[in-house]
Enzyme design. Structure first.
Site, PDB file in Angstrom:
ATOM      1  N   LYS A   1      -9.577   1.667  -2.430  1.00 44.08           N
ATOM      2  CA  LYS A   1      -9.910   1.187  -1.124  1.00 44.08           C
ATOM      3  C   LYS A   1     -11.231   1.533  -0.602  1.00 44.08           C
ATOM      4  CE  LYS A   1      -7.378   1.168   3.504  1.00 44.08           C
ATOM      5  NZ  LYS A   1      -6.257   1.589   4.209  1.00 44.08           N
TER       6      LYS A   1
ATOM      7  N   CYS B   1      -5.385  -3.334   2.768  1.00 43.06           N
ATOM      8  CA  CYS B   1      -5.094  -3.061   4.094  1.00 43.06           C
ATOM      9  C   CYS B   1      -6.224  -3.227   5.162  1.00 43.06           C
ATOM     10  CB  CYS B   1      -4.226  -1.483   4.492  1.00 43.06           C
ATOM     11  SG  CYS B   1      -3.666  -1.473   5.814  1.00 43.06           S
TER      12      CYS B   1
ATOM     13  N   GLU C   1       0.922  -1.132   0.002  1.00 45.06           N
ATOM     14  CA  GLU C   1      -0.073   0.171  -0.038  1.00 45.06           C
ATOM     15  C   GLU C   1       0.805   1.190  -0.174  1.00 45.06           C
ATOM     16  OE1 GLU C   1      -3.706   1.860   2.768  1.00 45.06           O
ATOM     17  OE2 GLU C   1      -2.201   0.594   3.462  1.00 45.06           O
TER      18      GLU C   1
END
Length: 276
Positions: free
Chosen positions: A114, A155, A40
């Site tokens: 995300k 994440c 990330e």
């Protein structure tokens, strides 16, 4: 397919981070990797929104993206750029935390923004409000490649199992979880969450991570957990990169996906139920 997980300790300077990333990608390729993954925010970690606005670029103008696309084409590999912070044209000026799957011809095969924002109180001194700087995505993505169907996450998404079930039921055989996982929550939860997502979905889980202390030109810096992991569909640990930057290699056998799902076909066992 041989996979190369790249573990980085980026700064808040994308121009300085890029040659380091390129070096590790080339190392992975020389060791036979045909699918390479970076963590990330490969272009840089920063707690300063003003600094991010100065160094981030729109997707079409991003030097890190253009250079890594060219590198994938030169090497003839599939490359997951775990994510980049990129400018958007949103009225509120927030960024996107965007993952890119790059094909061997250098084209962008898939994008994923995300979905789940890291808005947490880790401790009295570590408070994060990712949604203040980044706007969440709204679409789950499964990408088709010649070697596997890849579900893309980033994440903090790992704490939301419904997303992973949807990806697996949508055809994913491999799920990517590039991360810059906090060092406190990482020590407590990282491995457990990733193994759970692999077991629940019967997928390989590939999680390249940021590691160590990340200095900032504007800010106090932050620590990340490291331990890039590769986990098999039955939950076995295939690789753990530890806490040093570098390359970790692992070979995938997709037959293990069908085997795991055949033994425990839970993806087909959904039931409607009443409840709260």
């Amino acid at each position: 397919m041989r996979v190369g997980l790249i573990q980085l300790t980026v700064t808040d300077d994308p121009a300085a981070n890029l040659p380091v990333t390129l070096g590790y990608i080339r190392q992975a390729v020389t060791q036979g990797a045909g699918f390479v993954l970076t963590p990330e925010l490969t272009n840089g970690l920063s707690s300063s929104r003003a600094h991010q606005r100065n160094v981030f670029r729109h997707e079409e103008d991003d030097e890190t993206l253009a250079t890594l696309r060219a590198e994938a084409k030169t090497a003839g590999i599939w490359l997951l750029i775990g994510s980049l912070g990129v400018l958007t044209h949103d009225a509120d000026g927030r960024f996107a935390n965007r993952s890119f799957l790059i094909a061997p011809d250098g084209g962008i095969a898939a994008r994923y923004d995300k979905i789940h924002m890291f808005d947490v109180n880790v401790s009295a001194t570590e408070v994060y409000r990712e949604s203040e700087g980044y706007r969440p995505g709204s679409k789950a993505v499964v990408a088709e490649t010649p070697f596997a169907r890849i579900g893309m996450t980033v994440c903090y998404d790992v704490r939301f199992p419904t997303l992973y079930r949807r990806l697996a039921q949508g055809g994913a055989q491999v799920i990517t979880v590039p991360a810059a996982f906090n060092h406190i929550t990482g020590a407590a939860h990282w491995e457990t969450l990733l193994r759970a997502r692999a077991i629940e979905t019967g997928c390989f889980v590939l999680a390249p991570a940021q590691t160590g202390f990340h200095p900032e030109t504007q800010g106090k810096g932050r620590k990340t957990h490291g331990h890039s992991l590769a986990i098999a569909p039955w939950g076995e640990m295939l690789a753990d990169a530890g806490t040093e930057p570098g390359v970790t290699l692992v070979d995938l056998d997709l037959g293990r996906v069908a085997e795991a799902r055949g033994r425990v076909p839970s993806l087909t066992h959904d039931r409607d139920f009443d409840g709260p």
